[in-house]
Design a protein around this motif. Structure first.
Motif, PDB file in Angstrom:
ATOM      1  N   GLY A 262       0.804  -1.221   0.000  1.00 32.82           N
ATOM      2  CA  GLY A 262       0.000   0.000   0.000  1.00 32.82           C
ATOM      3  C   GLY A 262       0.830   1.261   0.000  1.00 32.82           C
ATOM      4  O   GLY A 262       0.321   2.340  -0.349  1.00 32.82           O
ATOM      5  N   LYS A 263       2.109   1.147   0.372  1.00 28.79           N
ATOM      6  CA  LYS A 263       2.984   2.321   0.366  1.00 28.79           C
ATOM      7  C   LYS A 263       3.345   2.701  -1.064  1.00 28.79           C
ATOM      8  O   LYS A 263       3.355   1.879  -1.975  1.00 28.79           O
ATOM      9  N   GLU A 264       3.690   3.974  -1.250  1.00 23.57           N
ATOM     10  CA  GLU A 264       4.081   4.447  -2.571  1.00 23.57           C
ATOM     11  C   GLU A 264       5.442   3.892  -2.977  1.00 23.57           C
ATOM     12  O   GLU A 264       6.306   3.635  -2.129  1.00 23.57           O
ATOM     13  N   HIS A 282       2.041   2.279  -6.383  1.00 23.42           N
ATOM     14  CA  HIS A 282       1.916   1.705  -5.036  1.00 23.42           C
ATOM     15  C   HIS A 282       2.279   0.223  -5.056  1.00 23.42           C
ATOM     16  O   HIS A 282       2.098  -0.458  -6.061  1.00 23.42           O
ATOM     17  N   TYR A 302       3.456  -4.331  -8.184  1.00 27.79           N
ATOM     18  CA  TYR A 302       3.143  -2.932  -7.930  1.00 27.79           C
ATOM     19  C   TYR A 302       2.300  -2.365  -9.060  1.00 27.79           C
ATOM     20  O   TYR A 302       2.391  -2.798 -10.209  1.00 27.79           O
ATOM     21  N   ASN A 317      11.203   2.845  -2.585  1.00 30.08           N
ATOM     22  CA  ASN A 317      10.171   3.474  -1.778  1.00 30.08           C
ATOM     23  C   ASN A 317      10.422   4.977  -1.712  1.00 30.08           C
ATOM     24  O   ASN A 317      11.344   5.487  -2.355  1.00 30.08           O
TER      25      ASN A 317
END
Length: 365
Positions: A262-264, A282, A302, A317
């Motif tokens: 869920g992180k970019e 993401h 991703y 990230n």
């Protein structure tokens, strides 16, 4: 009489002090009293409007990335200085060179030394001339893993990535550096062997220049590891780029743990020949095996825009730490239905195991 002698003695002392100051020049200025505006930067050295040269403590005296970051964000900004409590705390000339912590003269009072290290990576950190503790400052630059989000992730990636041209097969891909001496990674399907292929560095001085220049070409040499996709391998090649005249390069650090789903994340490369292109998305999932080919290779999935030419490029990230080596994007489901944003890269944790087995030095080791 005694009082007269005392007054004469005091006058003599004052006269001696006055003459000494006249001979020796102006009295020392305190570093901690200085406030001024940054008008230029050379390496780790800020040039102030007064002529004072300020070397940022904890930051190496080299690096194009440092200069670009400061010029793009902090030129003509007002700052004040904090001296090393155990180092030299004064200077005597307006154009002297001093070592100091530099803090922005605004509401946040952020430390510019720390911002440089967060933006440019730990490879620009040095213990030289750093003598006091300043626990909060050292804690940030000595922690395992990344710190705060980078302010210009696209420029950071551009400075550490490059175009690969396979002249023998008339194809292109992307590679990226993992140490200052030119050790790099790409896909095996981009670079199976060094013959007929070259690396072309991007213009690291400008965030907006996506052109390719002849003087940026470098030879590819010394392939240290290759694992062909066709044989069920990782589709990773580890190699060196031949640098020129004691040249060093900025490089990425490799993650030691997974970044949260869920992180970019971001990638940088040359999709369909559009050189020096940035893309953001993401993290969708982590896969124990390759869901496209069935290989027993850990993959990161991703959602992002990629195309041919992105192959072998960095996926990182928001702190600029590598999470995967981009391999492929799925454009259809096999039944004629288009798919978008479905991409896969080789999990960098698996690549770290190869690097460690080969006893190679790399960022984030």
């Amino acid at each position: 009489m005694d009082a007269k002698r005392i007054l004469i003695g005091i006058a003599i002392v004052i006269g001696v002090i006055f003459v000494w100051n006249a001979i020796s020049g102006p009295s020392d200025f305190k570093i901690n009293d200085y406030k001024g505006k940054i008008v230029d930067v050379k390496g780790n050295t800020l040039i102030m409007h007064s002529g004072l040269k300020v070397k940022m403590l904890g930051v190496k005296d080299e690096g194009t990335s440092i200069e670009v970051f400061i010029k793009n964000n902090y030129l003509n900004k007002r700052v004040f200085l904090v001296a090393d409590s155990k180092g030299k705390t004064t200077y005597t000339k307006n154009d002297a060179t001093v070592y100091a912590y530099v803090k922005l003269d605004d509401k946040k009072k952020e430390c510019l030394n720390r911002l440089v290290l967060m933006e440019c990576g730990k490879d620009v950190y040095t213990e030289a001339h750093l003598q006091d503790s300043l626990d909060s400052f050292r804690a940030l630059i000595s922690t395992e893993g990344p710190g705060a989000d980078l302010q210009d992730i696209a420029l950071y990636m551009k400075q550490r990535s490059f175009l690969i041209v396979n002249q023998a097969e008339n194809s292109i891909g992307t590679g990226f550096f993992i140490n200052a001496d030119g050790l790099a990674i790409t896909n095996t399907h981009v670079l199976a062997d060094e013959g007929g292929s070259i690396a072309v560095l991007y213009d690291a001085n400008s965030p907006d220049d996506s052109n390719i220049y002849r003087e940026k070409k470098r030879n590819i040499k010394n392939i240290k590891f290759t694992s062909p996709l066709e044989q069920g391998g990782m589709d990773v090649t580890i190699f060196s780029v031949e640098l020129e005249n004691n040249e060093t390069v900025p490089y990425f650090n490799l993650m030691k743990t997974h970044t949260q789903v869920g992180k970019e994340c971001s990638t940088f490369g040359n999709p369909n020949g559009f050189t020096a292109s940035f893309s953001k998305g993401h993290i969708s999932a982590y896969r124990d095996t390759d869901p496209v080919t069935g290989r027993d290779v850990p993959m990161v999935q991703y959602e992002m825009s990629t195309n041919g030419g992105n192959s072998g490029g960095p996926v990182c990230n928001n702190q600029g730490w590598i999470i995967a080596v981009h391999e492929l994007g799925v454009k259809d489901d096999g039944n004629g239905h288009a798919t978008t944003g479905l991409n896969f890269g080789i999990d960098i944790l698996a690549v770290r195991q190869v690097l460690d087995r080969l006893q190679l030095n790399y960022g984030g080791k």
